[in-house]
Write a protein that holds these residues in place. Structure first.
Motif, PDB file in Angstrom:
ATOM      1  N   TRP A  60      45.723  42.734  45.655  1.00  0.00           N
ATOM      2  CA  TRP A  60      45.130  45.024  45.542  1.00  0.00           C
ATOM      3  C   TRP A  60      43.912  44.913  46.712  1.00  0.00           C
ATOM      4  N   TYR A  61      42.474  45.772  46.739  1.00  0.00           N
ATOM      5  CA  TYR A  61      41.424  45.778  48.015  1.00  0.00           C
ATOM      6  C   TYR A  61      40.851  44.748  47.255  1.00  0.00           C
ATOM      7  N   TYR A  62      40.901  44.016  46.182  1.00  0.00           N
ATOM      8  CA  TYR A  62      39.369  43.340  45.901  1.00  0.00           C
ATOM      9  C   TYR A  62      39.834  43.017  44.406  1.00  0.00           C
ATOM     10  N   GLN A  63      40.498  42.809  44.381  1.00  0.00           N
ATOM     11  CA  GLN A  63      42.046  41.485  43.129  1.00  0.00           C
ATOM     12  C   GLN A  63      42.861  40.922  43.900  1.00  0.00           C
ATOM     13  N   PRO A  64      43.074  39.518  43.193  1.00  0.00           N
ATOM     14  CA  PRO A  64      42.072  38.772  42.916  1.00  0.00           C
ATOM     15  C   PRO A  64      40.604  38.544  44.245  1.00  0.00           C
ATOM     16  N   LYS A  65      39.837  38.309  43.907  1.00  0.00           N
ATOM     17  CA  LYS A  65      38.295  37.669  45.384  1.00  0.00           C
ATOM     18  C   LYS A  65      38.805  37.585  46.313  1.00  0.00           C
ATOM     19  N   TRP A  66      39.447  36.127  46.741  1.00  0.00           N
ATOM     20  CA  TRP A  66      39.384  36.137  48.031  1.00  0.00           C
ATOM     21  C   TRP A  66      40.424  35.764  48.278  1.00  0.00           C
ATOM     22  N   THR A  67      41.653  35.880  48.158  1.00  0.00           N
ATOM     23  CA  THR A  67      43.082  36.595  48.593  1.00  0.00           C
ATOM     24  C   THR A  67      43.325  37.799  48.930  1.00  0.00           C
ATOM     25  N   SER A  68      42.267  38.400  48.774  1.00  0.00           N
ATOM     26  CA  SER A  68      42.525  40.534  48.239  1.00  0.00           C
ATOM     27  C   SER A  68      42.772  40.929  49.419  1.00  0.00           C
ATOM     28  N   THR A  69      42.847  42.458  49.404  1.00  0.00           N
ATOM     29  CA  THR A  69      42.827  42.841  51.235  1.00  0.00           C
ATOM     30  C   THR A  69      41.678  42.699  51.508  1.00  0.00           C
ATOM     31  N   HIS A  70      40.531  43.210  51.171  1.00  0.00           N
ATOM     32  CA  HIS A  70      39.312  42.926  51.744  1.00  0.00           C
ATOM     33  C   HIS A  70      38.996  41.251  51.985  1.00  0.00           C
ATOM     34  N   TYR A  71      39.006  40.554  51.264  1.00  0.00           N
ATOM     35  CA  TYR A  71      38.156  39.123  51.766  1.00  0.00           C
ATOM     36  C   TYR A  71      39.428  38.895  52.977  1.00  0.00           C
ATOM     37  N   THR A  72      40.455  39.184  52.955  1.00  0.00           N
ATOM     38  CA  THR A  72      41.219  38.633  53.617  1.00  0.00           C
ATOM     39  C   THR A  72      41.097  39.763  55.232  1.00  0.00           C
ATOM     40  N   LEU A  73      41.309  40.763  55.185  1.00  0.00           N
ATOM     41  CA  LEU A  73      40.573  41.221  56.089  1.00  0.00           C
ATOM     42  C   LEU A  73      39.368  41.023  56.979  1.00  0.00           C
TER      43      LEU A  73
END
Length: 318
Positions: A60-73
Motif C-alpha cells: 500500500w502507500y506506506y507498507q512495507p517501508k522502502w518498497t511501498s508506493t510512497h517511497y517508490t515515488l
C-alpha cells in the motif's frame, strides 16, 4: 574527457541526465531525450516494473517501508523521472483521493491516526512535481503550516513543543517544490526562512548523530548534511558560515576526485542502486553540483570545483 566526467556519463541514464543538466548545462533537446529514457531503461524502468496489479508498489502507500508506493515515488522523483509520467501521476492522485484527511494532511497508516508532517512534506515534494496543478495540494500545505513549531522547525510528533531535523528538512523540500510549481513564494517563503534558521541555530545538527555526516543514498526520511546541501543549492539558499562548514565537510569526504557511498539505510528494496563503501555516481554527482553552485562565494567550493573543471576537457563546459 576527464575520467570522473566520463565515469558519470557511463552510469545509469538518470545519472547521465543529471550530469548533462547540472554539470554540463546541455541543451534542451538532449535533456528531454535523456529524461524520457529514464522510464524505459535502468533504475527507473526497474522501479516502474516492480508495480503490482493493484497499482501499488509493495502492499500500500506506506507498507512495507522502502518498497511501498510512497517511497517508490520518492525514488522515482529522485531519479528525475519525467514529470509527465502517467503512472506516477495516477498514484499521486489516488493517494489524495484515498488518504487525504479533512485537515488536508495525508494518512498512509491504514488506521485512525493524524497525519505525519515528515510524510506530508515528502509527499508534497513529489506531488508538486508529478501533479503540480492538483488543487488538493493547497489544503495539504495549509495543514503543514498549521503545525509549524514556535522554535521555527517541524516535528513528526504533533504534540511536541520542539522540532526535529528529519521532519524539518522533509517539509523544507516539500514547501520549496510546491513554491516552484505554483510560483507563489508569499505563502511559504517566511516559513522556509524560519525553518532554515532553526537548522542554523543547531549548527546544522553537526555532531548530534554520526549518521548525519555519512554519505547516504537514498536518504529516505532521514536528515543528513549532504541532503541539506543538495536542498540549499537547489533552493538558491545564499552562502553563509553554516553552509561553509558543511561544504568543507563535503570536500574533505572526497577521495581521488569522487565520493563513496557510506550508508544505505537498511531494509528490503526494489533496487540496490550502488554498493556501499564504493565510489558512488549518485553521491559524486550531488557533491559536484553543490560545489558548482557555491563556487562563486565559497573559496573551499571554488577550489574543488575548479580542480574538476581543469582536469576535464575544457570544451565540455562551454
Amino acid at each position: 574527457m576527464h575520467r570522473v566526467l566520463s565515469w558519470l556519463l557511463g552510469g545509469d541514464v538518470s545519472i547521465q541526465y543529471q550530469t548533462h543538466r547540472d554539470l554540463l548545462q546541455s541543451e534542451g533537446m538532449l535533456l528531454e531525450h535523456l529524461q524520457q529514457r529514464i522510464e524505459t531503461e535502468g533504475f527507473g524502468s526497474q522501479l516502474l516494473s516492480a508495480r503490482n496489479t493493484s497499482g501499488h508498489w509493495g502492499l500500500w502507500y506506506y507498507q512495507p517501508k522502502w518498497t511501498s508506493t510512497h517511497y517508490t515515488l520518492c525514488d522515482l522523483k529522485s531519479l528525475c523521472l519525467a514529470p509527465s509520467n502517467l503512472i506516477a501521476a495516477e498514484m499521486v492522485e489516488r493517494a489524495l483521493s484515498e488518504c487525504q484527511l479533512p485537515d488536508g494532511g495525508l494518512n498512509f497508516a491504514k488506521s485512525n491516526l493524524p497525519s505525519d508532517m515528515a510524510v506530508n512534506g515528502m509527499f508534497l515534494e513529489y506531488a508538486s512535481y508529478f501533479c503540480p496543478k492538483d488543487s488538493r495540494l493547497s489544503p495539504l500545505v495549509s495543514c503543514i503550516l498549521t503545525h509549524h513549531k514556535r522554535d521555527g522547525g517541524f516535528s513528526w510528533d504533533n504534540e511536541s513543543l520542539t522540532s526535529d531535523p528529519h521532519t524539518t528538512l522533509c517539509v523544507l523540500e516539500g514547501l520549496y517544490s510546491y513554491m516552484c510549481s505554483t510560483r507563489n513564494a508569499e505563502s511559504v517563503g517566511t516559513i522556509i526562512d524560519a525553518a532554515l534558521q532553526w537548522l542554523y541555530e543547531r549548527n546544522l545538527c553537526i555532531g548530534e548523530d554520526r549518521r548525519y555526516t555519512r554519505l547516504a543514498f537514498p536518504h529516505r526520511y532521514r536528515y543528513d548534511l549532504l541532503r541539506f546541501l543538495e536542498f540549499a543549492a537547489r533552493a538558491d539558499i545564499p552562502w553563509n558560515e553554516n553552509i561553509e562548514k558543511a561544504v568543507t565537510w563535503l570536500v574533505n569526504k572526497q577521495l581521488d576526485g569522487v565520493w563513496n557511498l557510506e550508508l544505505v539505510h537498511p531494509g528490503k528494496v526494489h533496487v540496490q542502486f550502488e554498493p556501499v563503501k564504493q565510489p558512488s555516481r549518485f553521491i559524486t554527482l550531488k557533491a559536484l553540483s553543490i560545489l558548482n553552485f557555491y563556487a562563486s562565494d565559497s573559496k573551499t567550493a571554488a577550489k574543488a570545483w575548479n580542480m574538476f573543471v581543469r582536469e576535464t576537457d575544457a570544451g565540455a563546459f562551454t
